[in-house]
Motif scaffolding. Structure first.
Motif, PDB file in Angstrom:
ATOM      1  N   SER A 274      26.207  52.995  30.086  1.00  0.00           N
ATOM      2  CA  SER A 274      24.770  53.261  30.018  1.00  0.00           C
ATOM      3  C   SER A 274      24.314  53.604  28.595  1.00  0.00           C
ATOM      4  N   GLU A 275      25.230  54.047  27.734  1.00  0.00           N
ATOM      5  CA  GLU A 275      24.881  54.360  26.344  1.00  0.00           C
ATOM      6  C   GLU A 275      24.975  53.133  25.432  1.00  0.00           C
ATOM      7  N   TRP A 276      25.345  51.966  26.012  1.00  0.00           N
ATOM      8  CA  TRP A 276      25.641  50.783  25.202  1.00  0.00           C
ATOM      9  C   TRP A 276      24.768  49.603  25.600  1.00  0.00           C
ATOM     10  N   GLN A 277      24.637  48.667  24.674  1.00  0.00           N
ATOM     11  CA  GLN A 277      23.908  47.438  24.931  1.00  0.00           C
ATOM     12  C   GLN A 277      24.488  46.328  24.058  1.00  0.00           C
ATOM     13  N   ASN A 278      24.104  45.083  24.320  1.00  0.00           N
ATOM     14  CA  ASN A 278      24.537  44.016  23.429  1.00  0.00           C
ATOM     15  C   ASN A 278      23.563  43.890  22.265  1.00  0.00           C
ATOM     16  N   SER A 279      23.803  42.934  21.379  1.00  0.00           N
ATOM     17  CA  SER A 279      22.994  42.822  20.168  1.00  0.00           C
ATOM     18  C   SER A 279      21.554  42.417  20.464  1.00  0.00           C
ATOM     19  N   LYS A 280      21.290  41.906  21.675  1.00  0.00           N
ATOM     20  CA  LYS A 280      19.942  41.514  22.065  1.00  0.00           C
ATOM     21  C   LYS A 280      19.192  42.632  22.777  1.00  0.00           C
ATOM     22  N   GLY A 281      19.843  43.788  22.932  1.00  0.00           N
ATOM     23  CA  GLY A 281      19.214  44.897  23.629  1.00  0.00           C
ATOM     24  C   GLY A 281      19.372  44.838  25.132  1.00  0.00           C
ATOM     25  N   GLU A 282      20.242  43.951  25.601  1.00  0.00           N
ATOM     26  CA  GLU A 282      20.498  43.803  27.036  1.00  0.00           C
ATOM     27  C   GLU A 282      21.722  44.629  27.432  1.00  0.00           C
ATOM     28  N   ALA A 283      21.985  44.715  28.727  1.00  0.00           N
ATOM     29  CA  ALA A 283      23.112  45.495  29.233  1.00  0.00           C
ATOM     30  C   ALA A 283      24.431  45.001  28.628  1.00  0.00           C
TER      31      ALA A 283
END
Length: 258
Positions: free
Chosen positions: A72-81
């Motif tokens: 939940s504290e992380w995302q991919n480079s596109k701002g997605e899960a």
């Protein structure tokens, strides 16, 4: 006339000297230990994590970036899960899903993370358990299986990638967890976008110092040399290197802002 002036001056100096000798000056106070002590402000109290646990608990003032449950504290480079796989209290690189990064951004910090090269890993040099942790999303500290695996020294485990080799090789064998404790000071910039002060990093792997307040020269390029790119606060980024040999796992990630 000149002789008279000289006589008057000598008489004045004699009288001044005699008066100075007669004058009583206060004796300088004797130094006492408390004169070089100060008591305020007191440092805030931080409760260390329980080191007897495996993995050890985070300190009381830390931001927990992975608690073994979710990303939940992380995302991919596109701002997605984030698309990496969470299982058994750890998460594992999912090849082809790309890097992941924290939703929060940081400047100066102390970062703790633990990572595992799986048993049975194959490959050699850089094609053996390759990943990396990017500080402020800009500067890579190399993650690699360097246990009985030779590679270029400024690409070894714990190197400031393509810049500064680690002082030593402190790798645990595949199948055993490694720990990184990283202390990082963010750069400051002049009006023209060049460094006023360079970023600096200390890296400790498994309790052994690999980088000791090392100056980071700029971005950590795979091809070419460091570049100076003006930036502000940035995320912690973990690399999906697309390593075909075996996926790397992570656990117990926390950060303390300094």
């Amino acid at each position: 006339m000149k002789a008279l002036g000289t006589l008057i001056l000598l008489n004045f100096l004699f009288v001044f000297t005699m008066n100075s000798q007669d004058r009583q000056y206060p004796e300088q106070a004797r130094m006492r230990p408390e004169m070089s002590e100060y008591w305020q402000p007191q440092p805030p109290v931080v409760t260390p994590g329980n080191r007897s646990q495996a993995p050890a608990a985070a300190p009381s003032d830390a931001i927990v970036l992975f608690d073994g449950k979710d990303l939940s504290e992380w995302q991919n480079s596109k701002g997605e899960a984030a698309g990496w796989t969470v299982h058994d209290g750890v998460f594992t690189v999912k090849k082809g899903t790309g890097d992941i990064q924290t939703k929060r951004e940081f400047n100066d910090f102390q970062l703790h993370l633990e990572w595992l090269i799986p048993e049975g890993i194959t490959g050699e040099s850089q094609a053996r358990g390759n990943s990396g942790v990017f500080l402020q999303g800009m500067y890579e500290i190399q993650i690699l299986d360097c246990y009985q695996n030779e590679t270029y020294v400024n690409g070894q485990t714990g190197s400031v990638y393509k810049q500064t080799p680690p002082l030593v090789n402190a790798m645990n064998r595949p199948g055993e967890w490694n720990t990184y404790d990283i202390i990082y000071t963010a750069p400051t910039f002049k009006a023209d976008g060049t460094y006023r002060t360079h970023p600096r990093v200390t890296v400790i792997q498994n309790g052994v110092v690999l980088q000791n307040n090392t100056i980071i020269l700029g971005t950590t390029e795979y091809i070419g040399f460091p570049k100076v790119v003006e930036h502000g606060a940035g995320p912690i980024r973990l690399q999906d290197h697309g390593d075909p040999s075996a996926p790397i796992s992570f656990r117990n990630i926390w950060i303390r802002e300094l």
